[in-house]
Design an enzyme around this catalytic site. Structure first.
Site, PDB file in Angstrom:
ATOM      1  N   HIS A  37       0.829  -1.205   0.000  1.00 53.54           N
ATOM      2  CA  HIS A  37       0.000   0.000   0.000  1.00 53.54           C
ATOM      3  C   HIS A  37       0.866   1.258   0.000  1.00 53.54           C
ATOM      4  O   HIS A  37       1.889   1.307   0.681  1.00 53.54           O
ATOM      5  CB  HIS A  37      -0.903   0.000   1.245  1.00 53.54           C
TER       6      HIS A  37
ATOM      7  N   GLY B 125       4.924  21.078  12.354  1.00 51.83           N
ATOM      8  CA  GLY B 125       6.122  20.299  12.599  1.00 51.83           C
ATOM      9  C   GLY B 125       7.286  20.717  11.723  1.00 51.83           C
ATOM     10  O   GLY B 125       7.179  21.632  10.884  1.00 51.83           O
ATOM     11  N   PRO B 126       8.422  20.057  11.861  1.00 52.77           N
ATOM     12  CA  PRO B 126       9.648  20.451  11.169  1.00 52.77           C
ATOM     13  C   PRO B 126       9.630  20.088   9.690  1.00 52.77           C
ATOM     14  O   PRO B 126       9.077  19.066   9.291  1.00 52.77           O
ATOM     15  CB  PRO B 126      10.730  19.652  11.902  1.00 52.77           C
ATOM     16  N   ALA B 127      10.248  20.942   8.882  1.00 56.33           N
ATOM     17  CA  ALA B 127      10.395  20.655   7.454  1.00 56.33           C
ATOM     18  C   ALA B 127      11.678  19.869   7.249  1.00 56.33           C
ATOM     19  O   ALA B 127      12.574  20.263   6.505  1.00 56.33           O
ATOM     20  CB  ALA B 127      10.415  21.947   6.665  1.00 56.33           C
TER      21      ALA B 127
ATOM     22  N   PHE C 285      13.343  15.611   7.299  1.00 53.39           N
ATOM     23  CA  PHE C 285      13.037  14.188   7.220  1.00 53.39           C
ATOM     24  C   PHE C 285      13.365  13.511   8.545  1.00 53.39           C
ATOM     25  O   PHE C 285      14.494  13.580   9.035  1.00 53.39           O
ATOM     26  CB  PHE C 285      13.859  13.562   6.093  1.00 53.39           C
ATOM     27  N   ILE C 286      12.361  12.864   9.133  1.00 45.38           N
ATOM     28  CA  ILE C 286      12.526  12.094  10.369  1.00 45.38           C
ATOM     29  C   ILE C 286      12.446  10.621   9.967  1.00 45.38           C
ATOM     30  O   ILE C 286      11.338  10.075   9.788  1.00 45.38           O
ATOM     31  CB  ILE C 286      11.435  12.442  11.405  1.00 45.38           C
ATOM     32  N   PRO C 287      13.569   9.947   9.791  1.00 42.66           N
ATOM     33  CA  PRO C 287      13.578   8.604   9.193  1.00 42.66           C
ATOM     34  C   PRO C 287      12.665   7.603   9.896  1.00 42.66           C
ATOM     35  O   PRO C 287      12.010   6.794   9.234  1.00 42.66           O
ATOM     36  CB  PRO C 287      15.046   8.185   9.298  1.00 42.66           C
TER      37      PRO C 287
ATOM     38  N   GLY D 287       8.761   9.492   9.150  1.00 46.64           N
ATOM     39  CA  GLY D 287       8.285   9.939   7.852  1.00 46.64           C
ATOM     40  C   GLY D 287       7.412  11.163   8.021  1.00 46.64           C
ATOM     41  O   GLY D 287       7.820  12.145   8.637  1.00 46.64           O
TER      42      GLY D 287
END
Length: 538
Positions: free
Chosen positions: A82, A163-165, A167-169, A172
């Site tokens: 998905h 929230g922050p711009a 990437f939070i691995p 996501g």
């Protein structure tokens, strides 16, 4: 008149039972939330949760589920069929009962802001909550999925709403917003999958392509054959049942099938549906067949029969209709009492229930007496000449009586927000200002409840006059008592409005509400006198 919001968060985990259960338990443990369904998929590696509650409860339930996912899900190892871009991939809020789409937009924004601040992850708004059209649809927001998210977040036009711009691995990103209720609905065809698909292509909004659109808006669909049923189905998603209701889709399928000389054998709903969608179908068939049905359970039964909803498996309204699933949690301790217990509670050494609750009860009984006389007139052979008048007059009286019952309890909780505001800190100027603002909001809410009682009662007058004019004369005294009770109930609610108006500082609100309340209470006196005069002349 409890507000019910549905929340359907989708999480990127469909295999790990411990994680699936932890998220479910986080929702289940949230006061005011009812978890209706947990649907994990191994191949999609995704689990869809469905829960309902009032606006504040669903926000907290969604937050609790996100907190659990933050601890349990790591997107760096996620694979599935998905499309997805985050641990909590999408979290829509859907109005079910007594809630507007605008309210759900605000709910989604509150949730997105709180979750982004606490979890330190990016949130995007979509559907009705979106600010820009280019990021309104979920596929637009999710384009490139998790793997493309790092690059996308660097683009100015894809700055998250909250929230922050960055990437939070592990997480996501998440899309949250407000959307209409989606109904998964199948119509059974005694034919082939090809025939079912031809019908679906003619009806679904996309049709056969841009040059050949289908007839029905907000409908996605296709045709297939279901071996276990030995039938084909036109299987659709009704993306907005207010635009294309179930009964419209069903009747259009019947028309298409007749053109192909193919039989239709009922239909089925996959999952749960709102009560309004069933009652819309009932209203359609009542009008079409010139039926007069008031009781809700009979209207539901009519819709179930006409749509053939039990053709594949028994359709149990208590299990399939959302409002009925949560009915056991209805907070109506006063209205649920015996009449003796209610009177004794009123007479006890306590300020609640007080005049507001009694006013609502009186108004409900006044409208109820009018409905009773109408029903005792309708269908009686010697009063057949006024059947048309009774068919028109009974529903507003019946509806007013039923709608006023929840106001009995609503009045006792009217000051909850005001009392909470009183307990707020007031050590600094900012705290005192916020406290004063919340107190005013609480007072306005306390005023709105008796004002609603007045408005609901006011809707009954014209019908009550007609019952007085044409109803069974043997029930004359019942109509007289009903008129007096309704007037007194409205007058009592008016007094509750005005006593709370003293401390309101918003002059525009005070002027508007006072004008409306005075107009309704004046009309009540006039209409009560009109009812009594009509009866006097009979």
């Amino acid at each position: 008149m409890r507000k019910i919001v549905e929340c359907v968060p989708n999480f990127s985990e469909g295999k790990n039972r411990e994680t699936i259960d932890a998220i479910a338990q986080a929702i289940r443990n949230t006061p005011g939330c009812t978890l209706l369904d947990v649907d994990p998929g191994k191949s999609t590696n995704r689990t869809v949760y469905t829960f309902v509650g009032d606006p504040d409860a669903v926000i907290e339930g969604a937050l609790n589920s996100a907190r659990a996912a933050r601890q349990k899900i790591d997107m760096r190892t996620h694979k599935g069929e998905h499309p997805r871009m985050g641990a909590m991939d999408v979290c829509p809020f859907i109005p079910v009962a007594n809630v507007t789409m605008d309210e759900c937009v605000e709910i989604s924004k509150t949730f997105g802001r709180l979750a982004a601040e606490e979890l330190g992850v990016p949130f995007f708004l979509y559907e009705a909550s979106a600010v820009d059209d280019y990021r309104r649809k979920l596929p637009q927001v999710r384009k490139g999925e998790y793997e493309g998210l790092a690059g996308r977040l660097k683009e100015p036009q894809w700055k998250p709403d909250f929230g922050p711009a960055e990437f939070i691995p592990q997480w996501g990103a998440t899309a949250t917003g407000a959307r209409s209720f989606l109904i998964a609905y199948n119509v059974n065809i005694l034919g082939t999958s090809n025939q079912a698909h031809r019908i679906a292509l003619n009806l679904r909004e996309a049709g056969r392509g841009p040059d050949s659109p289908g007839r029905l808006k907000a409908v996605k669909g296709m045709g297939w054959f279901v071996n276990e049923y030995n039938m084909a189905q036109v299987t659709v998603n009704l993306n907005d049942y207010q635009v294309t209701p179930m009964h419209v889709l069903f009747e259009e399928v019947k028309r298409e099938a007749a053109a192909l000389n193919v039989g239709v054998a009922g239909s089925e709903v996959v999952g749960l549906i709102p009560l309004a969608s069933i009652l819309m179908a009932a209203d359609y068939y009542m009008e079409k067949e010139k039926l007069f049905i008031l009781d809700e359970d009979q209207r539901v039964r009519l819709a179930v029969e006409r749509l053939g909803l039990s053709s594949v498996a028994p359709f149990d309204p208590k299990e399939k209709i959302i409002e009925y699933r949560v009915a056991g949690e209805r907070d109506e301790p006063l209205a649920g009492m015996s009449l003796r217990a209610f009177i004794e509670e009123v007479a006890s050494r306590s300020s609640a229930p007080g005049g507001g609750s009694v006013s609502a009860a009186l108004a409900a009984m006044g409208a109820g007496l009018g409905a009773m006389v109408g029903k005792l007139t309708y269908g009686v052979r010697k009063f057949e000449s006024v059947d048309a008048q009774m068919r028109k007059s009974i529903p507003p009286l019946h509806d007013a009586a039923v709608s006023l019952i929840p106001m009995i309890d609503a009045d006792t909780t009217a000051f909850n927000d005001f009392m909470e505001a009183l307990r707020m800190p007031r050590g600094t100027d900012a705290e005192r200002s916020e406290r004063a603002e919340c107190m005013q909001a609480g007072l306005k809410k306390a005023i709105d409840i008796p004002l609603t009682t007045m408005e609901l009662g006011d809707r009954a007058w014209d019908a009550l006059c007609e019952v007085a004019r044409c109803g069974n004369p043997a029930s004359r005294s019942d109509v007289e008592v009903g008129a007096r009770a309704l007037e007194t109930g409205i007058w009592g609610a008016y007094k509750n409005v005005m006593i709370n108006m003293v401390e309101i500082t918003d002059d525009a609100f005070k002027s508007r509400v006072t004008l409306e309340a005075e107009s309704i209470v004046s009309r009540a006196a006039q209409k009560c006198a009109e009812v009594l005069e009509i009866l006097k002349g009979r």
